[in-house]
Design a protein around this motif. Structure first.
Motif, PDB file in Angstrom:
ATOM      1  N   PRO A  65       0.586  -1.201   0.030  1.00 26.86           N
ATOM      2  CA  PRO A  65       0.123  -0.192   0.020  1.00 26.86           C
ATOM      3  C   PRO A  65       1.018   1.373   0.159  1.00 26.86           C
ATOM      4  N   VAL A  66       2.219   1.129   0.214  1.00 28.30           N
ATOM      5  CA  VAL A  66       2.949   2.313   0.208  1.00 28.30           C
ATOM      6  C   VAL A  66       3.154   2.858  -1.220  1.00 28.30           C
ATOM      7  N   PRO A  67       2.874   3.845  -1.460  1.00 27.55           N
ATOM      8  CA  PRO A  67       3.133   4.716  -2.872  1.00 27.55           C
ATOM      9  C   PRO A  67       4.405   4.904  -3.021  1.00 27.55           C
ATOM     10  N   THR A  68       4.838   4.788  -4.334  1.00 23.51           N
ATOM     11  CA  THR A  68       6.311   5.107  -4.652  1.00 23.51           C
ATOM     12  C   THR A  68       6.172   6.336  -5.744  1.00 23.51           C
ATOM     13  N   LEU A  69       6.550   7.461  -5.150  1.00 23.41           N
ATOM     14  CA  LEU A  69       6.479   8.647  -5.763  1.00 23.41           C
ATOM     15  C   LEU A  69       8.160   9.115  -5.993  1.00 23.41           C
ATOM     16  N   LEU A  70       8.145  10.187  -6.746  1.00 25.45           N
ATOM     17  CA  LEU A  70       9.544  10.450  -7.199  1.00 25.45           C
ATOM     18  C   LEU A  70      10.302  10.742  -5.926  1.00 25.45           C
ATOM     19  N   GLU A  71       9.702  11.427  -4.632  1.00 25.72           N
ATOM     20  CA  GLU A  71      10.542  11.623  -3.472  1.00 25.72           C
ATOM     21  C   GLU A  71      11.262  10.397  -2.728  1.00 25.72           C
ATOM     22  N   ARG A  72      10.569   9.262  -3.112  1.00 25.15           N
ATOM     23  CA  ARG A  72      11.170   8.080  -2.796  1.00 25.15           C
ATOM     24  C   ARG A  72      12.125   7.495  -3.124  1.00 25.15           C
ATOM     25  N   PHE A  73      12.817   7.935  -4.216  1.00 24.76           N
ATOM     26  CA  PHE A  73      13.875   7.681  -5.037  1.00 24.76           C
ATOM     27  C   PHE A  73      14.859   8.426  -4.390  1.00 24.76           C
ATOM     28  N   GLY A  74      14.853   9.706  -3.798  1.00 24.99           N
ATOM     29  CA  GLY A  74      15.824  10.614  -3.324  1.00 24.99           C
ATOM     30  C   GLY A  74      15.869  10.510  -1.887  1.00 24.99           C
ATOM     31  N   ALA A 118      15.193   3.272  -5.014  1.00 23.74           N
ATOM     32  CA  ALA A 118      14.116   3.480  -3.986  1.00 23.74           C
ATOM     33  C   ALA A 118      13.902   2.021  -3.195  1.00 23.74           C
ATOM     34  N   PRO A 119      13.668   1.945  -2.024  1.00 25.39           N
ATOM     35  CA  PRO A 119      13.337   0.840  -1.428  1.00 25.39           C
ATOM     36  C   PRO A 119      11.940   0.097  -1.873  1.00 25.39           C
ATOM     37  N   PRO A 120      11.966  -1.099  -1.758  1.00 23.20           N
ATOM     38  CA  PRO A 120      10.510  -1.942  -2.159  1.00 23.20           C
ATOM     39  C   PRO A 120       9.318  -1.246  -1.622  1.00 23.20           C
ATOM     40  N   SER A 121       8.383  -1.249  -2.587  1.00 20.89           N
ATOM     41  CA  SER A 121       7.256  -0.646  -1.910  1.00 20.89           C
ATOM     42  C   SER A 121       6.086  -0.800  -3.343  1.00 20.89           C
ATOM     43  N   GLY A 122       4.981   0.123  -3.359  1.00 21.78           N
ATOM     44  CA  GLY A 122       4.186  -0.345  -4.469  1.00 21.78           C
ATOM     45  C   GLY A 122       4.421   0.300  -5.679  1.00 21.78           C
ATOM     46  N   PRO A 123       3.538   0.066  -6.668  1.00 16.98           N
ATOM     47  CA  PRO A 123       3.759   0.278  -8.122  1.00 16.98           C
ATOM     48  C   PRO A 123       4.424   1.830  -8.124  1.00 16.98           C
ATOM     49  N   VAL A 124       5.531   2.127  -9.193  1.00 17.62           N
ATOM     50  CA  VAL A 124       5.873   3.470  -9.303  1.00 17.62           C
ATOM     51  C   VAL A 124       4.723   4.299 -10.039  1.00 17.62           C
ATOM     52  N   SER A 125       4.904   5.510  -9.439  1.00 15.88           N
ATOM     53  CA  SER A 125       3.861   6.633 -10.390  1.00 15.88           C
ATOM     54  C   SER A 125       4.395   6.763 -11.436  1.00 15.88           C
ATOM     55  N   ASP A 126       3.387   6.947 -12.215  1.00 15.87           N
ATOM     56  CA  ASP A 126       3.879   7.293 -13.789  1.00 15.87           C
ATOM     57  C   ASP A 126       4.652   8.545 -13.896  1.00 15.87           C
ATOM     58  N   GLU A 127       4.398   9.499 -13.040  1.00 13.00           N
ATOM     59  CA  GLU A 127       4.804  11.012 -13.017  1.00 13.00           C
ATOM     60  C   GLU A 127       6.239  10.645 -12.641  1.00 13.00           C
TER      61      GLU A 127
END
Length: 204
Positions: A65-74, A118-127
């Motif tokens: 359920p954890v969203p993967t937004l751009l900020e998760r990659f940083g 990014a650490p494992p989490s839900g699908p990466v946002s298209d953005e």
């Protein structure tokens, strides 16, 4: 079919791609890079002078359920880019760091457009996916080759195979460029990953 390797191999002296852990724990690409002969393109360049090295790495858990937004990659901010990406990765125990070290040891000029992991989490946002892949694709223009640290299990909101989509785009926009890819051992090897890479190697 399998990645086309032999047309680029000229005078190689060691196994084409062998990832190993050095005494310091850093992964390195152990190959004879004196002329980057395994990455010679069909245009018969005698050497690789400018190399793009980047990271787009995420092991997606589609049940998370954890969203993967751009900020998760940083780690809470946008992932580092350009000189910041170089400084953030160099010397670490990461595949991208090994790629940087080997290129520098052999006098190859490099650019590092982005280091997005990014650490494992839900699908990466298209953005987020579009931002990272655009950073990589828009930086290729003056490069002779590409080395990418990927994971092999990235799923986005609308793409089942994030890595294959990136590699297909790179190949369509740069038909003759050699592309070397490092994948996690848990990678899902989709046809578009294999068909659009020159060299694929696993890392741990």
């Amino acid at each position: 079919g399998a990645p086309r390797v032999l047309p680029w191999v000229v005078g190689w002296e060691r196994q084409l791609c062998l990832w190993a852990t050095s005494n310091s724990g850093q992964f390195a690409l152990l190959t004879n890079f004196s002329s980057f002969s395994f990455l010679l393109s069909e245009s018969n360049r005698s050497d690789i002078l400018n190399l793009l090295i980047a990271m787009m790495s995420h092991e997606t858990n589609t049940f998370s359920p954890v969203p993967t937004l751009l900020e998760r990659f940083g780690s809470g901010a946008n992932p580092p880019e350009n000189a910041d990406a170089y400084r953030a990765i160099k010397g670490l125990g990461l595949t991208m760091a090994g790629m940087i070290s080997v290129a520098e040891e052999n006098g190859i000029d490099i650019i590092t457009p982005i280091a997005a992991g990014a650490p494992p989490s839900g699908p990466v946002s298209d953005e987020a996916y579009d931002y990272i892949s655009d950073c990589i694709c828009h930086a290729v223009a003056d490069c002779d080759g590409i080395l990418l640290e990927l994971h092999g299990a990235m799923v986005t909101e609308t793409r089942e195979d994030g890595e294959g989509t990136l590699l297909k785009r790179l190949r369509e926009e740069n038909p003759g460029i050699p592309i070397g890819v490092g994948l996690d051992m848990h990678a899902n090897l989709y046809p578009e990953i294999v068909d659009n890479s020159t060299v694929i190697e696993g890392f741990r």
